[in-house]
Motif scaffolding. Structure first.
Motif, PDB file in Angstrom:
ATOM      1  N   THR A  66      40.244  41.896  43.943  1.00  0.00           N
ATOM      2  CA  THR A  66      40.146  41.465  42.728  1.00  0.00           C
ATOM      3  C   THR A  66      41.548  41.728  41.903  1.00  0.00           C
ATOM      4  OG1 THR A  66      38.511  41.938  43.141  1.00  0.00           O
ATOM      5  CG2 THR A  66      38.135  42.919  40.739  1.00  0.00           C
ATOM      6  N   VAL A  67      41.545  41.929  40.729  1.00  0.00           N
ATOM      7  CA  VAL A  67      42.932  42.296  40.483  1.00  0.00           C
ATOM      8  C   VAL A  67      42.874  42.718  38.984  1.00  0.00           C
ATOM      9  CG1 VAL A  67      44.264  41.136  38.456  1.00  0.00           C
ATOM     10  CG2 VAL A  67      44.661  40.148  41.052  1.00  0.00           C
ATOM     11  N   PRO A  68      43.480  44.462  38.215  1.00  0.00           N
ATOM     12  CA  PRO A  68      42.714  45.396  37.564  1.00  0.00           C
ATOM     13  C   PRO A  68      43.178  44.657  36.453  1.00  0.00           C
ATOM     14  CG  PRO A  68      44.168  46.031  38.815  1.00  0.00           C
ATOM     15  CD  PRO A  68      44.145  44.164  39.609  1.00  0.00           C
ATOM     16  N   ALA A  69      43.013  43.253  35.903  1.00  0.00           N
ATOM     17  CA  ALA A  69      44.021  42.496  34.726  1.00  0.00           C
ATOM     18  C   ALA A  69      43.171  43.197  33.445  1.00  0.00           C
ATOM     19  CB  ALA A  69      44.140  41.069  35.167  1.00  0.00           C
ATOM     20  N   GLN A  70      43.539  43.435  33.058  1.00  0.00           N
ATOM     21  CA  GLN A  70      42.894  44.156  31.112  1.00  0.00           C
ATOM     22  C   GLN A  70      43.932  43.556  30.091  1.00  0.00           C
ATOM     23  OE1 GLN A  70      39.480  46.182  30.729  1.00  0.00           O
ATOM     24  NE2 GLN A  70      38.382  45.849  32.812  1.00  0.00           N
ATOM     25  N   HIS A  71      43.234  43.019  29.476  1.00  0.00           N
ATOM     26  CA  HIS A  71      44.130  43.051  28.602  1.00  0.00           C
ATOM     27  C   HIS A  71      43.012  42.444  26.980  1.00  0.00           C
ATOM     28  CE1 HIS A  71      47.195  42.423  25.482  1.00  0.00           C
ATOM     29  NE2 HIS A  71      47.847  43.038  26.213  1.00  0.00           N
ATOM     30  N   GLY A 125      30.700  37.569  36.610  1.00  0.00           N
ATOM     31  CA  GLY A 125      29.922  38.223  37.521  1.00  0.00           C
ATOM     32  C   GLY A 125      28.572  38.577  36.867  1.00  0.00           C
ATOM     33  N   ALA A 126      27.419  37.403  37.592  1.00  0.00           N
ATOM     34  CA  ALA A 126      26.335  37.812  37.317  1.00  0.00           C
ATOM     35  C   ALA A 126      25.651  38.691  38.305  1.00  0.00           C
ATOM     36  CB  ALA A 126      25.373  36.198  38.453  1.00  0.00           C
ATOM     37  N   GLY A 127      25.225  39.386  36.761  1.00  0.00           N
ATOM     38  CA  GLY A 127      24.414  40.848  37.150  1.00  0.00           C
ATOM     39  C   GLY A 127      25.236  41.897  37.968  1.00  0.00           C
ATOM     40  N   GLU A 128      26.066  41.462  37.384  1.00  0.00           N
ATOM     41  CA  GLU A 128      27.189  42.487  37.958  1.00  0.00           C
ATOM     42  C   GLU A 128      28.335  43.679  36.497  1.00  0.00           C
ATOM     43  OE1 GLU A 128      28.338  40.103  42.063  1.00  0.00           O
ATOM     44  OE2 GLU A 128      30.313  41.728  40.227  1.00  0.00           O
ATOM     45  N   ALA A 129      29.072  44.172  36.895  1.00  0.00           N
ATOM     46  CA  ALA A 129      29.833  45.131  35.539  1.00  0.00           C
ATOM     47  C   ALA A 129      30.338  43.859  35.061  1.00  0.00           C
ATOM     48  CB  ALA A 129      31.157  45.627  35.774  1.00  0.00           C
ATOM     49  N   GLY A 130      30.577  42.441  35.348  1.00  0.00           N
ATOM     50  CA  GLY A 130      30.697  41.051  34.204  1.00  0.00           C
ATOM     51  C   GLY A 130      31.923  40.574  34.784  1.00  0.00           C
ATOM     52  N   PRO A 131      32.974  39.887  33.964  1.00  0.00           N
ATOM     53  CA  PRO A 131      33.231  38.718  35.040  1.00  0.00           C
ATOM     54  C   PRO A 131      34.472  39.457  35.787  1.00  0.00           C
ATOM     55  CG  PRO A 131      33.681  39.013  32.497  1.00  0.00           C
ATOM     56  CD  PRO A 131      32.596  39.651  32.642  1.00  0.00           C
ATOM     57  N   SER A 132      35.010  39.199  36.336  1.00  0.00           N
ATOM     58  CA  SER A 132      36.400  39.437  37.160  1.00  0.00           C
ATOM     59  C   SER A 132      36.961  38.574  37.792  1.00  0.00           C
ATOM     60  CB  SER A 132      36.151  40.412  38.718  1.00  0.00           C
ATOM     61  OG  SER A 132      35.212  38.968  39.604  1.00  0.00           O
ATOM     62  N   ILE A 133      38.590  39.199  37.954  1.00  0.00           N
ATOM     63  CA  ILE A 133      40.001  38.214  38.204  1.00  0.00           C
ATOM     64  C   ILE A 133      39.939  38.679  39.117  1.00  0.00           C
ATOM     65  CG2 ILE A 133      42.025  37.821  37.183  1.00  0.00           C
ATOM     66  CD1 ILE A 133      39.959  37.680  35.285  1.00  0.00           C
ATOM     67  N   ILE A 134      39.932  37.417  40.499  1.00  0.00           N
ATOM     68  CA  ILE A 134      40.567  37.652  41.755  1.00  0.00           C
ATOM     69  C   ILE A 134      41.518  36.644  41.791  1.00  0.00           C
ATOM     70  CG2 ILE A 134      38.114  38.458  42.189  1.00  0.00           C
ATOM     71  CD1 ILE A 134      37.739  35.216  43.559  1.00  0.00           C
ATOM     72  N   SER A 135      42.449  36.954  42.645  1.00  0.00           N
ATOM     73  CA  SER A 135      43.558  36.210  43.680  1.00  0.00           C
ATOM     74  C   SER A 135      42.756  34.904  43.982  1.00  0.00           C
ATOM     75  CB  SER A 135      44.437  37.049  43.813  1.00  0.00           C
ATOM     76  OG  SER A 135      43.965  37.241  45.420  1.00  0.00           O
ATOM     77  N   SER A 136      43.289  33.811  44.138  1.00  0.00           N
ATOM     78  CA  SER A 136      42.935  32.251  44.763  1.00  0.00           C
ATOM     79  C   SER A 136      44.488  32.088  45.668  1.00  0.00           C
ATOM     80  CB  SER A 136      43.072  31.556  43.668  1.00  0.00           C
ATOM     81  OG  SER A 136      44.267  31.002  43.140  1.00  0.00           O
ATOM     82  N   GLY A 151      51.004  43.148  30.589  1.00  0.00           N
ATOM     83  CA  GLY A 151      50.123  43.384  30.550  1.00  0.00           C
ATOM     84  C   GLY A 151      49.283  42.063  30.049  1.00  0.00           C
ATOM     85  N   SER A 152      49.763  41.393  29.445  1.00  0.00           N
ATOM     86  CA  SER A 152      49.176  40.499  28.701  1.00  0.00           C
ATOM     87  C   SER A 152      49.187  39.316  29.478  1.00  0.00           C
ATOM     88  CB  SER A 152      49.102  39.856  28.115  1.00  0.00           C
ATOM     89  OG  SER A 152      50.366  39.520  27.558  1.00  0.00           O
ATOM     90  N   LYS A 153      50.006  38.855  30.504  1.00  0.00           N
ATOM     91  CA  LYS A 153      50.367  37.989  31.447  1.00  0.00           C
ATOM     92  C   LYS A 153      50.111  38.219  33.378  1.00  0.00           C
ATOM     93  CE  LYS A 153      53.013  34.910  28.088  1.00  0.00           C
ATOM     94  NZ  LYS A 153      53.503  36.128  27.216  1.00  0.00           N
ATOM     95  N   TRP A 154      48.977  37.785  33.498  1.00  0.00           N
ATOM     96  CA  TRP A 154      49.525  37.768  35.108  1.00  0.00           C
ATOM     97  C   TRP A 154      49.367  36.598  35.559  1.00  0.00           C
ATOM     98  CZ3 TRP A 154      48.390  43.058  37.310  1.00  0.00           C
ATOM     99  CH2 TRP A 154      47.470  43.900  36.139  1.00  0.00           C
ATOM    100  N   TRP A 155      50.068  37.238  37.364  1.00  0.00           N
ATOM    101  CA  TRP A 155      49.960  36.107  38.113  1.00  0.00           C
ATOM    102  C   TRP A 155      50.153  36.415  39.711  1.00  0.00           C
ATOM    103  CZ3 TRP A 155      53.910  37.229  34.770  1.00  0.00           C
ATOM    104  CH2 TRP A 155      55.585  37.479  35.326  1.00  0.00           C
ATOM    105  N   VAL A 156      50.606  35.171  40.352  1.00  0.00           N
ATOM    106  CA  VAL A 156      50.206  35.675  41.655  1.00  0.00           C
ATOM    107  C   VAL A 156      51.635  34.775  42.064  1.00  0.00           C
ATOM    108  CG1 VAL A 156      49.962  35.229  44.286  1.00  0.00           C
ATOM    109  CG2 VAL A 156      47.880  35.884  41.880  1.00  0.00           C
TER     110      VAL A 156
END
Lengths: 263, 232
Positions: free
Chosen positions: B10-15, B29-40, B51-56
């Protein structure tokens, strides 16, 4: 409890990981538990035969080659297994009508005694090859370990058994998909082929829990090895087992182990 | 900040205006705290300063088409009014015969099978085959796109191509200071190079292979040593 090399029940044999950089494929990696070694390569997304094309997702094809002879029933069964347990971790819908082909080569002859260890090595090598290729999106990393239950010792469960034929009365391989949230690692069991002659489900639960802890070590080794992914020489990552004796026996490429060798 | 991430982290990307680059996906995120960003994919996690653009950032050898990328393709087939071009992806791309500067129905380019073209990916959707164009979309002029004649095609990893396109990278200026050369860098792991003598073309090709991160990533000193050994 006396295991070979004085290993604890929860200890794996030394893990060696290297990224081979095979020329004609998109990613490749080698994984071993001690002497049980497997090499895996990944190509994808590439062109797919019309017959196996799937309109909504990529087709995952796994081929397993044993050390000698053409692939027979065991190899094909192992390939079907690996395909089933890697599918949940891949986002195949991102590349419809294409092929992701994994070819795994077992580097030890497969005997009944080490079949589960070979399965685990093949699964781990395939996960590493997928990480090396970087072209197929994934939602987690699948790691596998073999677990067995000894006949004596009150049915003690051991991880990565190399006890040999006839010492175990229950054994199997467990595969977990790992995700991470901050420093918190979550593992979800995605597959097992646990077989036991006697006992109830508590044995299966205990075996799965023990396997989960050992799979954590495999995941940690994979994480360390990914940092060395682009080097020219294959990066060798050794998971130093907790006991000193195993550290002395393990093949080394770090300087500090030379001191231990002198003891 | 660059941390190594594995897929599923999980990536802490918030903007407010968050833009996810390659290697990141959003899980509802169904039923959790909402959508989360994960790396693929496995690589180093980077983000822009605000902090507006994130990438791997990672390397791979297999190209997956994305729009507006310049690629080098090999003509594989003539179909009707256009061409099928191999760009190294899972599907062949289609290049229309009229997608060239000053092409009309009577004046189409005569490309043979096996020719190299430097083109721009105009359409890249996962469900359709990619489409190429040999001109710039706004100006309708070739701007360097089109058929490339002569020279030599070098294969390399995708990160190497991105590095070669970076104006601050050392390799092409270093080689260009020694002898005149032309290069067209495709984002699909292919680089076309041309120089006066075959010796120079071979030197460029060897240097690109040596600097490729997949083969160890030689630095400036390593390249200079290699050029000295090649006597160029």
């Amino acid at each position: 409890m006396s295991r070979l090399q004085g290993r604890q029940p929860h200890e794996l044999r030394p893990i060696k990981i290297s990224f081979d950089g095979l020329a004609r494929v998109d990613g490749s990696a080698r994984f071993s538990f001690g002497p049980i070694s497997a090499l895996s390569s990944v190509s994808g997304p590439i062109e797919v035969r019309l017959a196996s094309e799937n309109a909504s997702q990529a087709t995952l094809e796994v081929l397993v080659r044993p050390l000698s002879n053409v692939p027979a029933t065991e190899a094909k069964a192992l390939a079907a297994t690996v395909r089933a347990l890697l599918t949940p971790s891949l986002l195949l819908a991102s590349n419809p009508r294409s092929l992701v082909q994994i070819v795994a080569q077992a580097l030890v002859s497969s005997k009944k005694a080490n079949a589960n260890a070979v399965t685990a090595a093949v699964v781990n090598a395939s996960s590493l090859a997928l990480l090396n290729a970087g072209s197929v999106p994934m939602r987690g990393v699948v790691c596998a370990v073999a677990v067995g239950r000894r006949k004596g010792d009150g049915g003690a469960l051991v991880v990565d058994p190399d006890e040999g034929h006839g010492v175990l009365d229950a054994e199997g391989c467990f595969a977990f998909m790992f995700t991470r949230d901050g420093s918190d690692t979550q593992a979800q069991c995605v597959w097992t082929n646990w077989k036991q002659g006697s006992g109830d489900e508590s044995v299966l639960s205990a075996a799965r829990e023990l396997a989960g802890r050992a799979a954590d070590d495999v995941y940690a080794a994979i994480h360390t090895s990914v940092e060395g992914i682009g080097q020219a020489e294959p990066t060798i990552v050794l998971s130093k087992a907790r006991s000193e004796e195993t550290a002395m026996e393990a093949i080394v490429d770090n300087e500090e182990s030379d001191d231990k060798m002198e003891i | 900040m660059s941390a190594i991430v594995l897929p599923g982290t999980t990536v802490p990307a918030q903007h407010v205006n968050l833009k996810l680059g390659p290697g990141l996906i959003q899980r509802t995120g169904a039923g959790e705290a909402g959508p989360s960003i994960i790396s693929s994919r496995a690589g180093t996690l980077n983000h822009s300063s605000n902090g507006s653009k994130w990438w791997v950032e990672s390397n791979s050898r297999r190209y997956v088409p994305a729009p507006q990328e310049s690629v080098i393709g090999v003509i594989a087939q003539k179909v009707g009014d256009g061409f099928r071009v191999d760009i190294g992806s899972a599907h062949s791309a289609s290049l229309d015969g009229l997608a060239f500067e000053s092409a009309t129905k009577r004046n189409k380019p005569n490309l043979k099978i096996g020719c190299l073209v430097y083109a721009r990916v105009s359409l890249a959707h996962k469900d359709m085959e990619p489409e190429l164009e040999c001109f710039d979309a706004q100006t309708r002029k070739s701007e360097g796109f089109g058929e490339v004649k002569g020279g030599f095609l070098v294969r390399c990893s995708l990160k190497m191509c991105r590095d070669l396109l970076d104006p601050k990278h050392f390799l092409l200026p270093l080689l260009g200071a020694r002898f005149p050369l032309e290069a067209a860098v495709g984002m699909n792991g292919r680089v076309w190079v041309n120089a006066k003598e075959p010796k120079q073309i071979i030197a460029i090709s060897r240097c690109i292979e040596a600097v490729d991160p997949d083969n160890g990533g030689a630095d400036e000193a390593g390249v200079k040593a290699l050029l000295g050994a090649l006597d160029v």
